[in-house]
Design an enzyme around this catalytic site. Structure first.
Site, short mmCIF file in Angstrom:
data_model
loop_
_atom_site.label_atom_id
_atom_site.label_comp_id
_atom_site.label_asym_id
_atom_site.label_seq_id
_atom_site.Cartn_x
_atom_site.Cartn_y
_atom_site.Cartn_z
N GLU A 134 0.83 -1.20 0.00
CA GLU A 134 0.00 0.00 0.00
C GLU A 134 0.87 1.26 0.00
O GLU A 134 2.10 1.19 0.13
CB GLU A 134 -0.94 -0.04 1.22
CG GLU A 134 -1.88 -1.24 1.12
CD GLU A 134 -2.92 -1.30 2.23
OE1 GLU A 134 -2.78 -0.60 3.25
OE2 GLU A 134 -3.88 -2.08 2.06
N ALA A 170 0.70 5.76 0.93
CA ALA A 170 -0.03 6.87 1.53
C ALA A 170 -0.96 7.53 0.51
O ALA A 170 -2.01 8.05 0.87
CB ALA A 170 0.94 7.89 2.11
N GLU A 211 -1.94 -10.17 -5.94
CA GLU A 211 -1.97 -10.93 -7.19
C GLU A 211 -1.15 -10.25 -8.28
O GLU A 211 -0.37 -10.88 -8.98
CB GLU A 211 -3.42 -11.08 -7.69
CG GLU A 211 -4.32 -11.86 -6.76
CD GLU A 211 -5.02 -10.98 -5.73
OE1 GLU A 211 -4.41 -10.03 -5.20
OE2 GLU A 211 -6.20 -11.26 -5.45
N CYS A 267 -9.70 -9.07 -6.84
CA CYS A 267 -10.52 -7.94 -7.27
C CYS A 267 -10.65 -7.95 -8.79
O CYS A 267 -9.92 -8.66 -9.50
CB CYS A 267 -9.94 -6.62 -6.77
SG CYS A 267 -8.51 -6.03 -7.72
N1 THU Z 1 -6.12 -6.84 -1.79
C1 THU Z 1 -5.28 -7.74 -2.41
O1 THU Z 1 -4.06 -7.58 -2.36
N2 THU Z 1 -5.84 -8.77 -3.06
C2 THU Z 1 -7.17 -9.08 -3.05
O2 THU Z 1 -7.55 -10.09 -3.62
C3 THU Z 1 -8.12 -8.19 -2.37
C4 THU Z 1 -7.56 -6.93 -1.85
C5 THU Z 1 -5.52 -5.75 -1.03
C6 THU Z 1 -5.63 -4.38 -1.64
C7 THU Z 1 -5.49 -3.51 -0.41
O3 THU Z 1 -4.12 -3.34 -0.09
C8 THU Z 1 -6.12 -4.34 0.71
O4 THU Z 1 -6.14 -5.67 0.23
C9 THU Z 1 -7.54 -3.89 1.07
O5 THU Z 1 -8.33 -3.79 -0.05
#
Ligand code: THU
Length: 136
Positions: free
Chosen positions: A48, A50, A59, A90
């Site tokens: 992530e 800021a 993924e 997602c």
């Molecule tokens: N996220 C993933 O890395 N993969 C998924 O399949 C669902 C969501 C992450 C994105 C973000 O950093 C956090 O999970 C919350 O959405």
């Protein structure tokens, strides 16, 4: 002794990668693992930022890492999220996967254990490079 399926092995790799997730904003750590056509496993985790929109999912991190290692064909993908929570890829990640795998088994952790499905089931009618072929 029961044999461990490759899907379970891949999920174990995703769970291990999850420990490296950088998720100080959502506190939702995710790990992913792709099995390449050659049978190697490449992992990724969410990273992530800021500037929230710049965050990358586990993924896509795994796929980007694999491509950087010269691997472009994938046989399977696994995603591990927090225990008890559905962590399906997602929509953006589904499209990203479709670029490098026509169809592939996808395993992800869920509220009642593990879901084993396919990319085609997750993303029917995917937009692909064939659509960009010149006409006539
Ligand atoms: N996220 C993933 O890395 N993969 C998924 O399949 C669902 C969501 C992450 C994105 C973000 O950093 C956090 O999970 C919350 O959405």
């Amino acid at each position: 002794m029961p044999t461990t399926s490759s899907a379970d092995t891949l999920l174990d790799a995703a769970r291990a990668a999850r420990r490296h997730a950088y998720a100080p904003y959502s506190h939702f750590a995710v790990g992913a693992a792709v099995e390449t056509a050659e049978g190697d496993v490449v992992v990724g985790c969410n990273v992530e930022n800021a500037s929230i929109g710049l965050s990358i999912c586990a993924e896509r991190a795994a796929i980007v890492s694999a491509v950087a290692q010269g691997r472009r064909a994938f046989a399977a993908l696994a995603v591990a999220g927090p225990a008890g929570i559905d962590t399906a890829p997602c929509g953006a990640c589904r499209q990203f996967m479709a670029e490098f795998g026509d169809d592939m088994p996808v395993t992800f952790t869920s509220h009642d254990g593990v879901v084993k499905t396919t990319l085609r089931a997750l993303l029917p009618f995917a937009f692909t490079a064939e659509a960009l072929a010149p006409e006539g």
